[in-house]
Design a protein around this motif. Structure first.
Motif, PDB file in Angstrom:
ATOM      1  N   ARG A 113      -4.545   5.161   4.530  1.00 40.44           N
ATOM      2  CA  ARG A 113      -4.169   3.758   5.086  1.00 40.44           C
ATOM      3  C   ARG A 113      -5.082   3.239   6.079  1.00 40.44           C
ATOM      4  O   ARG A 113      -5.727   2.306   6.260  1.00 40.44           O
ATOM      5  CB  ARG A 113      -2.834   3.244   5.306  1.00 40.44           C
ATOM      6  CG  ARG A 113      -2.526   2.056   5.405  1.00 40.44           C
ATOM      7  CD  ARG A 113      -1.027   1.422   5.572  1.00 40.44           C
ATOM      8  NE  ARG A 113      -0.993   0.299   6.164  1.00 40.44           N
ATOM      9  CZ  ARG A 113      -1.074  -0.790   5.436  1.00 40.44           C
ATOM     10  NH1 ARG A 113      -1.518  -0.991   4.299  1.00 40.44           N
ATOM     11  NH2 ARG A 113      -0.791  -2.018   6.037  1.00 40.44           N
ATOM     12  N   VAL A 114      -5.020   4.161   7.129  1.00 43.03           N
ATOM     13  CA  VAL A 114      -5.658   4.006   8.536  1.00 43.03           C
ATOM     14  C   VAL A 114      -7.290   4.005   7.982  1.00 43.03           C
ATOM     15  O   VAL A 114      -8.185   3.489   9.008  1.00 43.03           O
ATOM     16  CB  VAL A 114      -5.376   4.900   9.433  1.00 43.03           C
ATOM     17  CG1 VAL A 114      -4.133   4.771  10.036  1.00 43.03           C
ATOM     18  CG2 VAL A 114      -5.793   6.251   9.263  1.00 43.03           C
ATOM     19  N   ASP A 155       0.786  -1.217  -0.074  1.00 40.95           N
ATOM     20  CA  ASP A 155      -0.129  -0.006   0.115  1.00 40.95           C
ATOM     21  C   ASP A 155       1.030   1.241  -0.034  1.00 40.95           C
ATOM     22  O   ASP A 155       1.553   1.621   1.073  1.00 40.95           O
ATOM     23  CB  ASP A 155      -0.813  -0.103   1.210  1.00 40.95           C
ATOM     24  CG  ASP A 155      -1.989   1.215   1.374  1.00 40.95           C
ATOM     25  OD1 ASP A 155      -1.740   1.985   0.647  1.00 40.95           O
ATOM     26  OD2 ASP A 155      -2.821   1.164   1.990  1.00 40.95           O
ATOM     27  N   PRO A 172      -6.262  -6.464   3.444  1.00 46.70           N
ATOM     28  CA  PRO A 172      -5.857  -6.922   4.595  1.00 46.70           C
ATOM     29  C   PRO A 172      -4.521  -7.975   4.277  1.00 46.70           C
ATOM     30  O   PRO A 172      -4.731  -8.426   3.111  1.00 46.70           O
ATOM     31  CB  PRO A 172      -6.876  -7.982   5.066  1.00 46.70           C
ATOM     32  CG  PRO A 172      -8.193  -7.563   4.500  1.00 46.70           C
ATOM     33  CD  PRO A 172      -7.563  -6.830   3.256  1.00 46.70           C
ATOM     34  N   SER A 192     -12.043  -4.697   3.725  1.00 47.10           N
ATOM     35  CA  SER A 192     -10.821  -3.904   4.133  1.00 47.10           C
ATOM     36  C   SER A 192     -10.589  -4.016   5.567  1.00 47.10           C
ATOM     37  O   SER A 192     -11.539  -4.395   6.338  1.00 47.10           O
ATOM     38  CB  SER A 192     -11.260  -2.470   3.731  1.00 47.10           C
ATOM     39  OG  SER A 192     -11.361  -2.329   2.291  1.00 47.10           O
ATOM     40  N   VAL A 193      -9.574  -3.658   6.098  1.00 48.53           N
ATOM     41  CA  VAL A 193      -9.264  -3.387   7.589  1.00 48.53           C
ATOM     42  C   VAL A 193      -8.908  -2.183   7.784  1.00 48.53           C
ATOM     43  O   VAL A 193      -8.301  -1.326   6.955  1.00 48.53           O
ATOM     44  CB  VAL A 193      -8.085  -4.350   8.045  1.00 48.53           C
ATOM     45  CG1 VAL A 193      -8.725  -5.879   7.912  1.00 48.53           C
ATOM     46  CG2 VAL A 193      -6.860  -4.180   7.124  1.00 48.53           C
ATOM     47  N   LYS A 194      -9.221  -1.466   8.970  1.00 46.16           N
ATOM     48  CA  LYS A 194      -8.912  -0.174   9.190  1.00 46.16           C
ATOM     49  C   LYS A 194      -7.757  -0.099  10.366  1.00 46.16           C
ATOM     50  O   LYS A 194      -7.610  -1.017  11.088  1.00 46.16           O
ATOM     51  CB  LYS A 194     -10.352   0.446   9.763  1.00 46.16           C
ATOM     52  CG  LYS A 194     -11.304   0.769   8.725  1.00 46.16           C
ATOM     53  CD  LYS A 194     -12.700   1.378   9.484  1.00 46.16           C
ATOM     54  CE  LYS A 194     -13.737   1.458   8.469  1.00 46.16           C
ATOM     55  NZ  LYS A 194     -13.661   2.343   7.249  1.00 46.16           N
ATOM     56  N   ASP A 195      -7.290   1.055  10.542  1.00 48.36           N
ATOM     57  CA  ASP A 195      -6.491   1.623  11.615  1.00 48.36           C
ATOM     58  C   ASP A 195      -5.054   0.592  11.578  1.00 48.36           C
ATOM     59  O   ASP A 195      -4.603   0.225  12.539  1.00 48.36           O
ATOM     60  CB  ASP A 195      -6.982   1.326  13.034  1.00 48.36           C
ATOM     61  CG  ASP A 195      -8.159   2.188  13.225  1.00 48.36           C
ATOM     62  OD1 ASP A 195      -7.997   3.326  12.715  1.00 48.36           O
ATOM     63  OD2 ASP A 195      -9.092   1.796  13.665  1.00 48.36           O
ATOM     64  N   GLU A 196      -4.787   0.281  10.233  1.00 47.55           N
ATOM     65  CA  GLU A 196      -3.477  -0.341   9.890  1.00 47.55           C
ATOM     66  C   GLU A 196      -2.350   0.745   9.536  1.00 47.55           C
ATOM     67  O   GLU A 196      -2.415   1.789   8.947  1.00 47.55           O
ATOM     68  CB  GLU A 196      -3.536  -1.319   8.714  1.00 47.55           C
ATOM     69  CG  GLU A 196      -4.616  -2.419   9.004  1.00 47.55           C
ATOM     70  CD  GLU A 196      -3.961  -3.475   9.896  1.00 47.55           C
ATOM     71  OE1 GLU A 196      -2.790  -3.949   9.606  1.00 47.55           O
ATOM     72  OE2 GLU A 196      -4.659  -4.142  10.570  1.00 47.55           O
ATOM     73  N   THR A 231      -0.033   7.167   5.136  1.00 49.21           N
ATOM     74  CA  THR A 231      -0.822   6.590   6.277  1.00 49.21           C
ATOM     75  C   THR A 231      -2.154   7.201   6.639  1.00 49.21           C
ATOM     76  O   THR A 231      -3.061   6.379   6.953  1.00 49.21           O
ATOM     77  CB  THR A 231       0.126   7.080   7.659  1.00 49.21           C
ATOM     78  OG1 THR A 231       1.284   6.281   7.395  1.00 49.21           O
ATOM     79  CG2 THR A 231      -0.251   5.962   8.846  1.00 49.21           C
ATOM     80  N   THR A 258      -7.553  -0.403   4.218  1.00 48.60           N
ATOM     81  CA  THR A 258      -6.559  -1.130   3.141  1.00 48.60           C
ATOM     82  C   THR A 258      -6.854  -2.551   3.079  1.00 48.60           C
ATOM     83  O   THR A 258      -7.811  -2.959   3.985  1.00 48.60           O
ATOM     84  CB  THR A 258      -4.990  -0.888   3.873  1.00 48.60           C
ATOM     85  OG1 THR A 258      -4.264  -1.041   2.953  1.00 48.60           O
ATOM     86  CG2 THR A 258      -4.912  -1.467   5.069  1.00 48.60           C
TER      87      THR A 258
END
Length: 192
Positions: A101-102, A94, A107, A187-191, A98, A105
């Motif tokens: 991304r958060v 990615d 996984p 998607s995943v958050k807070d990465e 940032t 994004t």
């Protein structure tokens, strides 16, 4: 000093790339390629003008990016990204800031902002040899950013290849998060 100037330029470009969606109203005419706002095509019923306008789902107002930003780079889609996520010789990268991304994004992806990737190629399997990078043992990089009009991945890919990363080890997912989200993929958050 040279690194500081590159960082400042990168941050300025980053602001342009990320600030567009928040400041462009839905319905605003956008460029298609460079400064070109329309393309006229001939159809059986006569000429039709193709234009582009900002939509609610658009991530930014950039220009359409080429499918192959550097000769030798492989364009890929979602199936190849899904396969790369379980390939130990690949990294799904990615290249967005940032701050994006958060918000969501892919996984299993790794985040390295496009303004930093050329300086962090050691994280991709390259080794610094004096002032040059040796990327003979580099992983396959599956690069993505916000989508088909986002310039971040193409800019990073150009910087990587300029600094010695082999173009044939780069796989460009031009659809990026715009297509990923539009297809309803997780998607995943807070990465970070």
């Amino acid at each position: 000093m040279k690194n500081i100037a590159a960082w400042i330029l990168g941050m300025s470009l980053s602001g342009l790339a990320f600030g567009q969606a928040a400041t462009i109203a839905v319905g605003t005419p956008l460029n298609i390629i460079d400064t070109q706002k329309s393309v006229v095509v001939q159809t059986a019923k006569g000429p039709v003008t193709i234009t582009r306008t900002m939509t609610p789902c658009a991530k930014n107002g950039g220009n359409l990016q080429p499918l192959v930003p550097v000769p030798g780079v492989h364009p890929v889609g979602e199936i190849e990204i899904l396969e790369a996520l379980s390939d130990r010789n690949a990294i799904v990268l990615d290249m967005r800031d940032t701050n994006d991304r958060v918000k969501g994004t892919i996984p299993g992806s790794v985040g390295i902002p496009y303004t930093e990737v050329a300086a962090r190629m050691n994280e991709l399997g390259c080794k610094k040899n004096g002032s040059q990078w040796d990327c003979a043992s580099a992983k396959k990089v599956y690069a993505f950013c916000n989508g088909p009009v986002c310039p971040q991945s193409p800019m990073a890919i150009k910087a990587m290849t300029r600094d010695g990363f082999p173009a044939n080890k780069i796989y460009y997912y031009r659809g990026g998060m715009l297509d990923w989200d539009a297809l309803g993929l997780t998607s995943v958050k807070d990465e970070f």
